[in-house]
Design a protein around this motif. Structure first.
Motif, PDB file in Angstrom:
ATOM      1  N   ILE A  23      42.158 -33.121  56.866  1.00 18.31           N
ATOM      2  CA  ILE A  23      42.140 -32.511  55.543  1.00 18.31           C
ATOM      3  C   ILE A  23      43.220 -31.431  55.502  1.00 18.31           C
ATOM      4  O   ILE A  23      43.637 -30.927  56.547  1.00 18.31           O
ATOM      5  CB  ILE A  23      40.758 -31.930  55.155  1.00 18.31           C
ATOM      6  CG1 ILE A  23      40.438 -30.658  55.939  1.00 18.31           C
ATOM      7  CG2 ILE A  23      39.652 -32.953  55.345  1.00 18.31           C
ATOM      8  CD1 ILE A  23      39.199 -29.927  55.403  1.00 18.31           C
ATOM      9  N   LEU A  34      34.431 -36.268  51.028  1.00 19.57           N
ATOM     10  CA  LEU A  34      35.505 -35.889  50.108  1.00 19.57           C
ATOM     11  C   LEU A  34      34.921 -35.811  48.704  1.00 19.57           C
ATOM     12  O   LEU A  34      34.345 -36.775  48.208  1.00 19.57           O
ATOM     13  CB  LEU A  34      36.645 -36.906  50.137  1.00 19.57           C
ATOM     14  CG  LEU A  34      37.758 -36.640  49.100  1.00 19.57           C
ATOM     15  CD1 LEU A  34      38.474 -35.330  49.372  1.00 19.57           C
ATOM     16  CD2 LEU A  34      38.762 -37.785  49.067  1.00 19.57           C
ATOM     17  N   ASN A  40      44.319 -43.227  47.027  1.00 24.70           N
ATOM     18  CA  ASN A  40      45.542 -42.482  47.269  1.00 24.70           C
ATOM     19  C   ASN A  40      45.567 -41.844  48.647  1.00 24.70           C
ATOM     20  O   ASN A  40      46.488 -41.130  48.982  1.00 24.70           O
ATOM     21  CB  ASN A  40      45.728 -41.420  46.185  1.00 24.70           C
ATOM     22  CG  ASN A  40      46.025 -42.087  44.854  1.00 24.70           C
ATOM     23  OD1 ASN A  40      46.701 -43.117  44.816  1.00 24.70           O
ATOM     24  ND2 ASN A  40      45.501 -41.542  43.785  1.00 24.70           N
ATOM     25  N   ILE A  41      44.527 -42.109  49.430  1.00 21.48           N
ATOM     26  CA  ILE A  41      44.527 -41.586  50.789  1.00 21.48           C
ATOM     27  C   ILE A  41      45.305 -42.564  51.658  1.00 21.48           C
ATOM     28  O   ILE A  41      44.921 -43.718  51.794  1.00 21.48           O
ATOM     29  CB  ILE A  41      43.105 -41.455  51.352  1.00 21.48           C
ATOM     30  CG1 ILE A  41      42.236 -40.635  50.407  1.00 21.48           C
ATOM     31  CG2 ILE A  41      43.143 -40.842  52.744  1.00 21.48           C
ATOM     32  CD1 ILE A  41      40.769 -40.650  50.780  1.00 21.48           C
ATOM     33  N   THR A  93      42.104 -31.544  50.350  1.00 23.08           N
ATOM     34  CA  THR A  93      41.905 -32.988  50.210  1.00 23.08           C
ATOM     35  C   THR A  93      42.113 -33.666  51.558  1.00 23.08           C
ATOM     36  O   THR A  93      42.531 -33.033  52.521  1.00 23.08           O
ATOM     37  CB  THR A  93      42.830 -33.586  49.136  1.00 23.08           C
ATOM     38  OG1 THR A  93      42.380 -34.908  48.844  1.00 23.08           O
ATOM     39  CG2 THR A  93      44.276 -33.628  49.600  1.00 23.08           C
ATOM     40  N   ILE A  94      41.795 -34.950  51.586  1.00 26.02           N
ATOM     41  CA  ILE A  94      42.002 -35.729  52.810  1.00 26.02           C
ATOM     42  C   ILE A  94      43.446 -36.221  52.784  1.00 26.02           C
ATOM     43  O   ILE A  94      43.879 -36.799  51.793  1.00 26.02           O
ATOM     44  CB  ILE A  94      41.063 -36.948  52.850  1.00 26.02           C
ATOM     45  CG1 ILE A  94      39.610 -36.523  52.650  1.00 26.02           C
ATOM     46  CG2 ILE A  94      41.277 -37.769  54.106  1.00 26.02           C
ATOM     47  CD1 ILE A  94      38.797 -36.322  53.866  1.00 26.02           C
ATOM     48  N   THR A  95      44.173 -35.998  53.852  1.00 29.29           N
ATOM     49  CA  THR A  95      45.560 -36.462  53.871  1.00 29.29           C
ATOM     50  C   THR A  95      45.734 -37.712  54.717  1.00 29.29           C
ATOM     51  O   THR A  95      46.721 -38.408  54.572  1.00 29.29           O
ATOM     52  CB  THR A  95      46.515 -35.376  54.396  1.00 29.29           C
ATOM     53  OG1 THR A  95      46.025 -34.928  55.661  1.00 29.29           O
ATOM     54  CG2 THR A  95      46.573 -34.203  53.438  1.00 29.29           C
ATOM     55  N   SER A  96      44.802 -37.986  55.622  1.00 26.91           N
ATOM     56  CA  SER A  96      44.905 -39.275  56.309  1.00 26.91           C
ATOM     57  C   SER A  96      43.571 -39.694  56.894  1.00 26.91           C
ATOM     58  O   SER A  96      42.711 -38.874  57.195  1.00 26.91           O
ATOM     59  CB  SER A  96      45.989 -39.245  57.392  1.00 26.91           C
ATOM     60  OG  SER A  96      45.474 -38.658  58.567  1.00 26.91           O
ATOM     61  N   ILE A  97      43.430 -41.002  56.987  1.00 23.02           N
ATOM     62  CA  ILE A  97      42.256 -41.609  57.620  1.00 23.02           C
ATOM     63  C   ILE A  97      42.769 -42.330  58.848  1.00 23.02           C
ATOM     64  O   ILE A  97      43.750 -43.063  58.767  1.00 23.02           O
ATOM     65  CB  ILE A  97      41.573 -42.626  56.679  1.00 23.02           C
ATOM     66  CG1 ILE A  97      41.165 -41.961  55.366  1.00 23.02           C
ATOM     67  CG2 ILE A  97      40.373 -43.271  57.358  1.00 23.02           C
ATOM     68  CD1 ILE A  97      40.617 -42.939  54.330  1.00 23.02           C
ATOM     69  N   VAL A 110      39.585 -37.985  60.390  1.00 20.29           N
ATOM     70  CA  VAL A 110      40.287 -37.727  59.140  1.00 20.29           C
ATOM     71  C   VAL A 110      40.959 -36.373  59.255  1.00 20.29           C
ATOM     72  O   VAL A 110      40.550 -35.526  60.049  1.00 20.29           O
ATOM     73  CB  VAL A 110      39.356 -37.725  57.894  1.00 20.29           C
ATOM     74  CG1 VAL A 110      38.642 -39.037  57.725  1.00 20.29           C
ATOM     75  CG2 VAL A 110      38.368 -36.572  57.946  1.00 20.29           C
TER      76      VAL A 110
END
Lengths: 422, 119, 484
Positions: A228, A160, A127-128, A213-217, A226
């Protein structure tokens, strides 16, 4: 067709303990099937300490814990096969296996013990949003590379999930010269042990961001960064709270799932909450003669509990083979209620309990100062006061068989308020 | 000097503070802790913190390129960096037995570096 | 000097290469990435369209229907998974019916066989998970699903079996005219060729502009998708479309030939051909749009999401033909949907153009249309499994637990013509790492096998392109060894 009294699927801590206990309980013709190149399972890559405090009363590393069982198994002369994959388990207690050495075979057993363990959840990863570059590893895959192959998976790392493997790997990577920048946990509390948070993160000044949480890679080929962000109570990122890290690696430690592909081939009923088989007081599944134990039943936080549960499964598999188990419908079913997420075992035939039954359970959320209560209807069967409860720590309640005699229907396990004391 | 700690003795994870206090029986005042074991932990953490160290060393001729190792007991926390430096330059030869001593008496602490599996 | 150089190893370039290998010509296929099928071919809807979308009289319309009809043979010869599962276009209200009827009419004009308009109830009878709002649907029995990358890889392998040459990691940086053709300046050595075929997909306008005045522009349009676990693979059996909009065919729900469920894509114009990242907003819009067709897709069973880029031309139609001001330079550009479906027909058409240019070269007497069969170990009966293991013990070692892939199959995928050289390459050919665990277990073993078979250190094994380094070094490397 080759036949065995007991076939154990999996040569990790669960399978080893089950086989040894089955042998000690009188079964002699036992075979352990292991798909890896050696016994011991995931313990072989868990080189950190903290294993065995309950079983051996000393602090061991994963490989040491495994080796003690492997030695005992060898001393008992239990047969095992490595590099052997079980393709199918059937409800007539036959199994299909393949290996380089023996090709394809079908074996017959009087009892089967399923001890396949668990695998890492990847759902957190999917879901990232962002790219799919190299440098995104599950914590366990990274652990194997670093600890067993001596290969580094990256130099600047964000983790994460604050599960124990993620925390342990944060320290391992740091000690091997990598810079671990942060650990982000989407929940408001960590699923890892406090001891690991202190000794793996705070000892090395690694920040832990709860409710993040991680919102993008970023990065087309290799991870380049990344972002968060803090999440709200619905676990949705809150705009404006983003923190960006330049890093080349993202480790995911977002939970474990019992590995039950083979259980499904045998038509074994699974519990949607635990992800593992529904089991009775003997650790026998819904398919008669097929037992299950360890992380394939429920993900444990300590290997010591895996060992205990597996000894129970192994002993009962031997009792079944020796005709010492009374078959029939269960007297009691267990049910999780108010604040309790699940209870194992699911059903109980009182006659087969040797002395006491060990109910294992997890709570739904962190709680302070509650009663953990086992009830039959409105009657309290057992009640224990707990100062501290958290989903990351499995709870257990031992109930002597005398307290259960004559009961039928449902046993519920729930949390109750402690009356306010003056 | 006051320090904040999280107790790791039990799952409660008490957040506590500790500071020197010559009037206290053990020389420290610990607040926020709920048990005696926790107090002892906190005092040890500020006076002489120790850790067990686990890692791997290079191994030649074995099925795997690395052998897992650990210290036989806890070593002073501030020695971890030095200890890693020793571990990193160590290379052993197959076969090695679990428990075999690879480095003796690290930093005169009577703690050894031992193999944590047979390989 | 090559007779023909094909720029771009997507499904178009690979199928053209295979078609050309039927003749005695010296062909080279070059690809800028470390594997073929690495651009649009690896990330699209994987649909063989029936052919009712394209306007009659366009190249899209012509090649769609022709291509569709060729699929059984091409996939049969190359042993590529292909299934005519049929497709349905849904209308959710009376207001969409004119568009639905229009599609049916266009389909008949394009020569699409077997089209049928069915009621909403009939549609739900055939597909129980469709939304109750569906009022009518267009059913096309010839719609199908295929594995696009398997098709491209199989075509390239077969072409190489038949004499084609291939060069990976070779990007064209400039093109010069020479007396009897072109000299391609690349990131590798320069290549001279009488004929150049531009199948550079998202980059085909840039390649075109190296030899001629700009005639078209490619606008990358991103589409994002969800892939579901096989547990959801039977959610629908047909490919489910919605009525098309000016932006494309809309979000579809389809089974894949590998038994998963695919949901997507959205459509968004992006800056450049590198923008293959997924976005939270994009994926959310896909989910929302798909819920219109079927409200009860279990998103908890998603195993991965991905984004692909369509090579949309600003001309509205495929651009296929010799460039007037550059004799011997053939554009095969702007191959957006239904490009995959059209590919086998385009390949035949382009081969005809080339043959004409080269004065009808003789047939290749050694041409075989099939490739060495792939071993799908998990599908073999028990006795055959034992026989394979006896012949090669590596078939007795299962590396990917989720998809039951053996070491023997991985080694074969590496050593075949057009074989895998990267982890993604192995994954694309065999699917380890595409199952539930997404490579958690098999990843390290695949790296080990690649290193051994390619005779390189594990630290040099890559995920995909050269910069996609997997392992950054070895532990303990900073210190000199002291023997204990």
């Amino acid at each position: 067709m080759n036949t065995y009294e007991i076939i154990v699927v999996g040569g990790g801590p669960a399978g080893l303990a089950a086989a040894i206990e089955a042998h000690k309980s009188g079964a002699k013709n036992i075979l352990i099937l292991e798909r890896d190149r050696e016994l011991g399972g995931i313990l072989q890559q868990c080189i950190h300490n903290g294993f065995g405090l309950h079983i051996f009363k000393e602090e061991l590393t994963g490989p040491e814990y495994a080796e003690r069982f492997i030695r005992e198994m060898d001393a008992l002369g239990i047969e095992y096969r490595l590099d052997t994959m079980v393709l199918e388990v059937r409800n007539d207690r036959t199994v299909d296996i393949i290996s380089s050495k023996h090709g394809f075979e079908t074996l017959q057993a009087k009892a089967i013990v399923l001890a396949m363990g668990c695998r890492e959840r990847t759902r957190g990863a999917i879901n990232i949003p962002g790219t799919r570059p190299a440098g995104v590893y599950s914590a366990g895959a990274a652990q194997r590379f670093v600890n067993m192959e001596g290969l580094m998976v990256g130099k600047r790392v964000v983790v994460l999930g604050s599960g124990d493997i993620g925390l342990i790997m944060a320290r391992r990577m740091t000690l091997e010269g990598a810079k671990v920048l942060a650990v982000a946990e989407i929940l408001p509390y960590s699923g890892g042990l406090t001891r690991n948070i202190v000794q793996c993160l705070y000892d090395y000044d690694i920040p832990l961001y709860l409710s993040h949480t991680i919102t993008s890679i970023e990065g087309r080929d290799r991870v380049e960064g990344v972002t968060i962000a803090q999440v709200d109570t619905k676990r949705q990122p809150i705009p404006g709270t983003e923190i960006h890290y330049d890093c080349d690696t993202l480790l995911l430690s977002v939970g474990l799932i019992p590995e039950n592909e083979l259980s499904k081939t045998a038509g074994i009923q699974l519990d949607p909450v635990t992800g593992g088989p529904v089991v009775n007081e003997c650790m026998e599944t819904s398919v008669p003669g097929i037992f299950a134990c360890g992380n394939v039943v429920q993900v444990h936080d300590l290997v010591d509990w895996v060992t205990e549960e597996s000894r129970k499964a192994g002993r009962n598999a031997a009792r079944l083979v020796l005709g010492q188990i009374t078959e029939g419908e269960p007297d009691l079913r267990t049910r999780a209620n108010h604040g309790v997420r699940y209870v194992v075992p699911h059903t109980i035939r009182i006659e087969n309990i040797e002395k006491e039954i060990d109910l294992m359970m997890r709570v739904t959320d962190p709680f302070k100062n509650k009663y953990l209560v086992v009830k039959h209807g409105e009657d309290v069967v057992k009640k224990v006061r707990k100062a501290h409860l958290t989903p990351g720590e499995m709870e257990s309640m031992k109930i002597p068989v005398e307290k259960l005699r004559g009961l039928t229907g449902e046993l519920t396990v729930c949390l109750e308020e402690v009356a306010h004391e003056a | 000097m006051k320090r904040d700690l999280i107790c790791i003795v039990c799952p409660m994870g008490c957040r506590c503070s500790i500071e020197e206090d010559t009037s206290a029986p053990k020389g420290y005042k610990v607040t926020g802790i709920t048990c005696k074991r926790g107090e002892d932990y906190a005092i040890k953490e500020v006076t002489e913190p120790t850790r067990m160290l686990t890692s791997t060393v290079r191994i030649e001729g074995a099925r795997l390129p690395r052998l897992p190792v650990r210290t036989s007991g806890a070593i002073p926390k501030e020695r971890i960096g030095e200890c890693m430096a020793l571990i990193n330059q160590l290379q052993v030869r197959h076969p090695v037995a679990m428990g075999q001593v690879l480095l003796k008496n690290l930093f005169d602490t009577n703690v050894n570096l031992i193999a944590s599996r047979s390989l | 000097m090559f007779d023909i150089t094909i720029i771009g190893g997507g499904v178009i370039g690979c199928l053209i290469g295979r078609e050309l290998s039927r003749y005695r010509v010296k062909t080279l296929l070059i690809e800028k990435d470390s594997d073929i099928a690495n651009g649009t071919t690896k990330a699209n809807s994987a649909i063989v369209h029936a052919g009712f979308d394209a306007k009659p009289g366009t190249l899209k319309g012509k090649f769609n229907v022709e291509g569709n009809a060729l699929y059984d043979r091409v996939c049969g010869e190359l042993s590529v998974p292909f299934k005519r599962n049929g497709s349905m276009v849904l209308a959710f209200s009376e207001s969409e019916l004119p568009e639905l009827y229009n599609l049916e009419k266009r389909g008949r004009q394009n020569g699409v066989p077997g089209l049928e308009l069915i009621s909403g109830d009939e549609a739900r009878r055939r597909e129980p998970h469709l939304a109750k709002e569906v009022v009518e649907a267009l059913y096309a029995p010839t719609g199908g699903i295929v594995s696009p990358w398997d098709l491209a890889i199989a075509a390239a392998e077969n072409a190489i079996d038949n004499g084609m040459e291939m060069s990976l990691d070779t990007e064209v940086t400039g093109i010069e005219r020479i007396p009897d053709g072109y000299r391609l300046i690349t990131t590798g050595t320069a290549i001279e060729s009488r004929i150049v075929i531009n199948c550079a997909g998202l980059h085909s306008d840039r390649i075109h502009n190296m030899v001629a005045t700009p005639a078209f522009k490619i606008i990358p349009r991103r589409g994002e998708y969800f892939v579901f676990d096989r547990s959801e693979g039977n959610h629908v059996s047909h490919t489910i479309f919605q009525c098309p909009t000016p932006n494309g065919k809309g979000v579809l729900i389809s089974p894949s030939v590998h038994g998963n469920l695919l949901v997507g894509p959205n459509a968004e114009a992006v800056q450049d051909a590198e923008h293959t990242e997924t976005t939270a907003a994009g994926l959310a819009s896909v989910r929302e749009a798909a819920s219109k067709s079927s409200p009860d897709v279990a998103y908890s069973a998603v195993i991965t999401s991905f984004a692909g880029l369509r090579a949309t031309p600003d001309t509205g139609d495929f651009i296929i033909g010799e460039v007037k001001e550059a004799p011997g330079f053939i554009d095969v550009a702007g191959i957006e949907s239904p490009g995959l479906t059209a590919a086998p027909a385009i390949a035949i058409h382009v081969t005809e153009l080339v043959r004409e240019r080269l004065g009808n070269p003789a047939a290749n007497p050694e041409f075989t249309p099939t490739r060495r069969p792939m071993v799908h170990f998990s599908h073999l009966p028990a006795e055959a499994k034992s026989a394979w293991i006896q012949k090669d013990p590596r078939f007795g070692r299962i590396v990917c637990r989720c998809e039951s892939i053996t070491e023997g199959e991985i080694v074969d995928a590496i050593h075949r013509n057009a074989g895998a050289r990267t982890v993604d390459g192995v994954k694309r050919r065999l699917r380890p790492g595409m199952g539930r665990c997404q490579g958690g277990f098999c990843g390290p073993r695949v790296v080990e096998i690649l290193a051994r078979e390619l005779n390189i250190p594990m630290t040099e094994v890559r995920k995909d392109r050269p910069a996609s380094v997997l392992l950054t070094g070895v532990t303990k490397s900073a210190s000199e060894a002291v023997i204990a």
